[in-house]
Design a protein around this motif. Structure first.
Motif, PDB file in Angstrom:
ATOM      1  N   THR A 117      11.098   0.876   6.446  1.00 22.38           N
ATOM      2  CA  THR A 117      10.919   2.145   5.747  1.00 22.38           C
ATOM      3  C   THR A 117       9.494   2.649   5.926  1.00 22.38           C
ATOM      4  N   ALA A 118       9.357   3.959   5.951  1.00 19.06           N
ATOM      5  CA  ALA A 118       8.034   4.577   6.011  1.00 19.06           C
ATOM      6  C   ALA A 118       7.435   4.548   4.607  1.00 19.06           C
ATOM      7  N   GLU A 119       6.183   4.177   4.528  1.00 20.17           N
ATOM      8  CA  GLU A 119       5.478   4.096   3.258  1.00 20.17           C
ATOM      9  C   GLU A 119       4.548   5.292   3.112  1.00 20.17           C
ATOM     10  N   LYS A 120       4.334   5.705   1.886  1.00 16.20           N
ATOM     11  CA  LYS A 120       3.368   6.764   1.621  1.00 16.20           C
ATOM     12  C   LYS A 120       1.994   6.315   2.085  1.00 16.20           C
ATOM     13  N   GLY A 121       1.283   7.167   2.725  1.00 18.52           N
ATOM     14  CA  GLY A 121      -0.055   6.829   3.181  1.00 18.52           C
ATOM     15  C   GLY A 121      -0.095   6.391   4.647  1.00 18.52           C
ATOM     16  N   GLN A 136       4.221  -5.415   5.129  1.00 22.59           N
ATOM     17  CA  GLN A 136       3.806  -4.020   5.171  1.00 22.59           C
ATOM     18  C   GLN A 136       2.635  -3.886   6.129  1.00 22.59           C
ATOM     19  N   LEU A 137       2.688  -2.849   6.985  1.00 22.19           N
ATOM     20  CA  LEU A 137       1.642  -2.627   7.977  1.00 22.19           C
ATOM     21  C   LEU A 137       1.281  -1.148   8.024  1.00 22.19           C
ATOM     22  N   THR A 138       0.019  -0.865   8.280  1.00 21.50           N
ATOM     23  CA  THR A 138      -0.383   0.528   8.461  1.00 21.50           C
ATOM     24  C   THR A 138      -0.104   0.941   9.900  1.00 21.50           C
ATOM     25  N   LYS A 139       0.072   2.220  10.096  1.00 18.43           N
ATOM     26  CA  LYS A 139       0.276   2.735  11.453  1.00 18.43           C
ATOM     27  C   LYS A 139      -0.918   2.386  12.337  1.00 18.43           C
ATOM     28  N   GLN A 140      -2.101   2.533  11.786  1.00 16.10           N
ATOM     29  CA  GLN A 140      -3.318   2.260  12.549  1.00 16.10           C
ATOM     30  C   GLN A 140      -3.362   0.802  12.998  1.00 16.10           C
TER      31      GLN A 140
END
Length: 72
Positions: A60-64, A19-23
């Protein structure tokens, strides 16, 4: 895979939770670009069918505001 697709997949595999953040992705792949959101969206959109067809994985896109790589 393109070099950017390969780099992003490698980032997912190196993260224990896949899991990775967009930032985090934007800063790692485009450090000099002030807002790489659209570029990231395009990269993800093009990578999704490739990993689905050849690897049995999905992004998949994650919430947040992040993404997760997981098995279909």
């Amino acid at each position: 895979l393109t070099p950017m697709q390969h780099a992003l997949l490698l980032m997912f595999f190196q993260n224990p939770r896949h899991q990775l953040t967009k930032q985090h992705i934007c800063e790692a792949l485009w450090p000099k670009k002030p807002d790489a959101s659209e570029t990231l969206y395009t990269l993800i959109r093009r990578l999704k069918p490739v990993v689905s067809e050849y690897c049995g994985l999905t992004i998949t896109a994650e919430k947040g505001g992040g993404y997760r790589l997981k098995h279909l």
